[in-house]
Write an enzyme that holds these catalytic residues in place. Structure first.
Site, PDB file in Angstrom:
ATOM      1  N   THR A 143      40.868  36.783  52.628  1.00 38.22           N
ATOM      2  CA  THR A 143      41.770  37.869  53.015  1.00 38.22           C
ATOM      3  C   THR A 143      41.310  39.158  52.350  1.00 38.22           C
ATOM      4  O   THR A 143      41.355  39.277  51.122  1.00 38.22           O
ATOM      5  CB  THR A 143      43.220  37.569  52.575  1.00 38.22           C
ATOM      6  OG1 THR A 143      43.610  36.323  53.134  1.00 38.22           O
ATOM      7  CG2 THR A 143      44.164  38.665  53.054  1.00 38.22           C
ATOM      8  N   LYS A 219      46.188  39.794  59.354  1.00 38.80           N
ATOM      9  CA  LYS A 219      46.477  38.944  58.196  1.00 38.80           C
ATOM     10  C   LYS A 219      47.331  39.700  57.165  1.00 38.80           C
ATOM     11  O   LYS A 219      48.258  39.142  56.582  1.00 38.80           O
ATOM     12  CB  LYS A 219      45.150  38.486  57.566  1.00 38.80           C
ATOM     13  CG  LYS A 219      45.271  37.729  56.274  1.00 38.80           C
ATOM     14  CD  LYS A 219      46.025  36.429  56.427  1.00 38.80           C
ATOM     15  CE  LYS A 219      46.238  35.762  55.078  1.00 38.80           C
ATOM     16  NZ  LYS A 219      47.246  34.700  55.145  1.00 38.80           N
ATOM     17  N   LYS A 287      47.844  41.113  45.719  1.00 38.97           N
ATOM     18  CA  LYS A 287      46.672  41.799  46.303  1.00 38.97           C
ATOM     19  C   LYS A 287      46.923  42.116  47.777  1.00 38.97           C
ATOM     20  O   LYS A 287      46.648  43.219  48.260  1.00 38.97           O
ATOM     21  CB  LYS A 287      45.447  40.896  46.133  1.00 38.97           C
ATOM     22  CG  LYS A 287      44.167  41.352  46.788  1.00 38.97           C
ATOM     23  CD  LYS A 287      43.699  40.527  47.976  1.00 38.97           C
ATOM     24  CE  LYS A 287      43.703  39.048  47.842  1.00 38.97           C
ATOM     25  NZ  LYS A 287      43.295  38.309  49.041  1.00 38.97           N
TER      26      LYS A 287
HETATM   27  P1  NAP Z   1      41.338  30.779  44.399  1.00 38.28           P
HETATM   28  O1  NAP Z   1      41.716  29.345  44.238  1.00 38.28           O
HETATM   29  O2  NAP Z   1      41.716  31.766  43.359  1.00 38.28           O
HETATM   30  O3  NAP Z   1      39.747  30.847  44.652  1.00 38.28           O
HETATM   31  C1  NAP Z   1      39.052  32.057  44.642  1.00 38.28           C
HETATM   32  C2  NAP Z   1      37.575  31.813  44.841  1.00 38.28           C
HETATM   33  O4  NAP Z   1      36.877  33.068  44.792  1.00 38.28           O
HETATM   34  C3  NAP Z   1      36.943  30.920  43.769  1.00 38.28           C
HETATM   35  O5  NAP Z   1      35.953  30.109  44.365  1.00 38.28           O
HETATM   36  C4  NAP Z   1      36.297  31.942  42.837  1.00 38.28           C
HETATM   37  O6  NAP Z   1      35.200  31.454  42.082  1.00 38.28           O
HETATM   38  C5  NAP Z   1      35.806  32.957  43.840  1.00 38.28           C
HETATM   39  N1  NAP Z   1      35.526  34.274  43.246  1.00 38.28           N
HETATM   40  C6  NAP Z   1      36.393  35.137  42.696  1.00 38.28           C
HETATM   41  N2  NAP Z   1      35.761  36.250  42.281  1.00 38.28           N
HETATM   42  C7  NAP Z   1      34.452  36.080  42.569  1.00 38.28           C
HETATM   43  C8  NAP Z   1      33.297  36.886  42.397  1.00 38.28           C
HETATM   44  N3  NAP Z   1      33.364  38.093  41.854  1.00 38.28           N
HETATM   45  N4  NAP Z   1      32.101  36.384  42.814  1.00 38.28           N
HETATM   46  C9  NAP Z   1      32.029  35.158  43.376  1.00 38.28           C
HETATM   47  N5  NAP Z   1      33.096  34.340  43.588  1.00 38.28           N
HETATM   48  C10 NAP Z   1      34.298  34.819  43.179  1.00 38.28           C
HETATM   49  O7  NAP Z   1      41.937  31.376  45.757  1.00 38.28           O
HETATM   50  P2  NAP Z   1      42.376  30.669  47.117  1.00 38.28           P
HETATM   51  O8  NAP Z   1      43.816  30.348  47.044  1.00 38.28           O
HETATM   52  O9  NAP Z   1      41.400  29.634  47.494  1.00 38.28           O
HETATM   53  O10 NAP Z   1      42.278  31.948  48.093  1.00 38.28           O
HETATM   54  C11 NAP Z   1      41.031  32.456  48.527  1.00 38.28           C
HETATM   55  C12 NAP Z   1      41.297  33.547  49.565  1.00 38.28           C
HETATM   56  O11 NAP Z   1      42.113  33.021  50.621  1.00 38.28           O
HETATM   57  C13 NAP Z   1      42.045  34.765  49.030  1.00 38.28           C
HETATM   58  O12 NAP Z   1      41.563  35.913  49.674  1.00 38.28           O
HETATM   59  C14 NAP Z   1      43.490  34.483  49.436  1.00 38.28           C
HETATM   60  O13 NAP Z   1      44.230  35.680  49.571  1.00 38.28           O
HETATM   61  C15 NAP Z   1      43.278  33.795  50.770  1.00 38.28           C
HETATM   62  N6  NAP Z   1      44.343  32.869  51.173  1.00 38.28           N
HETATM   63  C16 NAP Z   1      44.866  31.969  50.276  1.00 38.28           C
HETATM   64  C17 NAP Z   1      45.866  31.106  50.704  1.00 38.28           C
HETATM   65  C18 NAP Z   1      46.506  30.113  49.762  1.00 38.28           C
HETATM   66  O14 NAP Z   1      47.598  29.628  50.081  1.00 38.28           O
HETATM   67  N7  NAP Z   1      45.919  29.778  48.630  1.00 38.28           N
HETATM   68  C19 NAP Z   1      46.329  31.158  52.022  1.00 38.28           C
HETATM   69  C20 NAP Z   1      45.744  32.060  52.904  1.00 38.28           C
HETATM   70  C21 NAP Z   1      44.755  32.918  52.468  1.00 38.28           C
HETATM   71  P3  NAP Z   1      35.424  30.862  40.585  1.00 38.28           P
HETATM   72  O15 NAP Z   1      35.870  29.439  40.782  1.00 38.28           O
HETATM   73  O16 NAP Z   1      34.087  30.973  39.946  1.00 38.28           O
HETATM   74  O17 NAP Z   1      36.458  31.713  39.929  1.00 38.28           O
END
Ligand code: NAP
Length: 403
Positions: A143, A219, A287
């Site tokens: 997102t 989104k 965010k």
């Molecule tokens: P998350 O568990 O916090 O995972 C974030 C990922 O991004 C991790 O793999 C992290 O790597 C990586 N990352 C962060 N900063 C980075 C950087 N500078 N360089 C390289 N990798 C980096 O988040 P998530 O819940 O999976 O969500 C991911 C995305 O989907 C977000 O944009 C969120 O808004 C969207 N989303 C989430 C949900 C939900 O319910 N969770 C639903 C819809 C959409 P590390 O492991 O090394 O930190």
């Protein structure tokens, strides 16, 4: 130009109530980017198509797992590589960098936290663009805002690849169950070639336009509504309790009425227990609200409710709930220091008045003390002077007697 939309739904696509444009048509404004035309991408197929996946967070892990389960050859990468281990145990291959993953695969997906992460991973020294070649596809399902999506799209096109933005609606459980909704825009050829992959991970895919932006904006609108709903729900629970009502009763009442929502039924019981096991991290909800407010600024749309909700999520982050589930906004709502803005400023005014009064009282007391000290010192000096005069008088009388 209006939004060109197309819903592709693997389950009963053309009967789904969500289906707001049923005709499978190519928008008249559609065009391929020239570089994307130079080599065609085959429709994804297990056993044939090599798939890359960058970002093994909550969502990425579940989505990559479903691709492996469906028989795809998947290469994974994560900034902290230990997060890849569960996928390697399931048969995935480890890529040494985003560029290496793209180089080794036909279509690469990325599920990263925010715009900064997406730009770093796509454009960094060992980034996606470095591994691109004509005919390769990059689908970013994170997102982000429309400007970030457009920036990455331009770089991917420059590198000769095809680009699709495809942020998802749905959280951890829908990701695990392959029930996400993809909101896509970008190269139509990649949308078509990647459709079987999206089908494995989701229940519906919207194609919203031939250049990046509409997917991101859709989104952000959806998540702005969700963030406001959750904040309002938390306030309702808190107000019910303060009014002597049972929060459980409120859940039952909501469930049977017009404002019933799966989110309230799912999160309500754990919010009552003040338990916030992370499905959607609160920092990501904040965010998304921030990005939606920026979109409001850019489009001159007032967003008073989103602004107020954003403050609550910011407060919750200040209280260290950033990594908790976004339902932890409940903690900000319940916190004493975060009462209604009007009451808060009134309380601050009263506190300031109290402090000014206390300071003034101390000042008066110290002036009085010093005045008393000065008077006492003057009296002591006067008494000394009287004694001295008396001594001199006696001395004078003695001298006269001697004469
Ligand atoms: P998350 O568990 O916090 O995972 C974030 C990922 O991004 C991790 O793999 C992290 O790597 C990586 N990352 C962060 N900063 C980075 C950087 N500078 N360089 C390289 N990798 C980096 O988040 P998530 O819940 O999976 O969500 C991911 C995305 O989907 C977000 O944009 C969120 O808004 C969207 N989303 C989430 C949900 C939900 O319910 N969770 C639903 C819809 C959409 P590390 O492991 O090394 O930190």
């Amino acid at each position: 130009m209006g939004v060109q939309s197309l819903l592709v739904n693997k389950h009963a696509c053309f009967t789904a109530p969500l289906c707001y444009k049923k005709q499978k048509t190519t928008p008249s404004s559609f065009h391929h980017h020239p570089s994307a035309m130079s080599a065609s991408l085959q429709t994804a197929e297990p056993g044939k198509t090599r798939v890359g996946f960058l970002g093994m967070g909550i969502m990425g892990k579940a989505m990559a797992h479903n691709l492996i389960k469906a028989g795809y050859d998947v290469t994974v990468w994560n900034r902290s590589s230990s997060a890849c281990q569960p996928l390697l145990d399931q048969g995935a291959t480890l890529g040494s960098s985003p560029a290496a993953v793209v180089d080794a695969t036909d279509i690469t997906l990325a599920m990263l936290s925010d715009p900064r992460a997406c730009v770093e991973v796509a454009l960094g020294p060992q980034g996606v663009v470095k591994g691109l070649a004509s005919g390769k596809g990059y689908i970013d399902v994170s997102t982000v805002d429309a400007a970030t999506a457009a920036q990455v799209e331009a770089a991917v096109h420059k590198g000769g690849g095809m680009y699709l933005e495809a942020p998802v609606s749905g959280s951890k459980k829908p990701a695990e169950d392959g029930q996400l909704i993809f909101l896509t825009a970008g190269d139509r050829a990649l949308f078509d070639a990647g459709a079987p992959l999206l089908d494995v991970m989701g229940k519906a895919s919207f194609y919203l336009g031939d250049s990046a932006g509409n997917g991101a904006n859709m989104k952000l609108v959806v998540n702005m509504i969700m963030g406001c709903m959750m904040a309002s729900f938390a306030e309702g629970l808190a107000l019910a309790e303060k009014s002597g009502l049972k929060k459980e009763d409120l859940l039952e009442v909501i469930k049977l009425g017009a404002i019933a929502a799966p989110m309230f039924s799912m999160k309500g019981p754990t919010m009552i227990q003040q338990q916030y096991a992370t499905a959607f991290p609160l920092k990501h909800q904040q965010k998304d609200l921030r990005l939606a407010l920026e979109l409001g600024g850019a489009t001159d749309q007032r967003l008073d409710i989103a602004r107020a909700a954003n403050r609550l999520y910011e407060d919750a982050m200040g209280g260290n709930y950033g990594d908790a589930d976004f339902s932890a906004v409940m903690e900000a709502v319940m916190s004493k220091g975060m009462v209604d803005v009007g009451e808060d400023s009134e309380a601050q005014r009263r506190q300031q008045l109290y402090e000014i009064r206390a300071e003034a009282t101390m000042l008066v007391e110290s002036i009085e003390d010093r005045a008393v000290e000065a008077v006492e010192a003057a009296q002591a000096e006067a008494a000394e002077a009287v004694k001295e005069v008396e001594r001199l008088r006696l001395e004078l009388e003695g001298l006269k007697g001697e004469k």
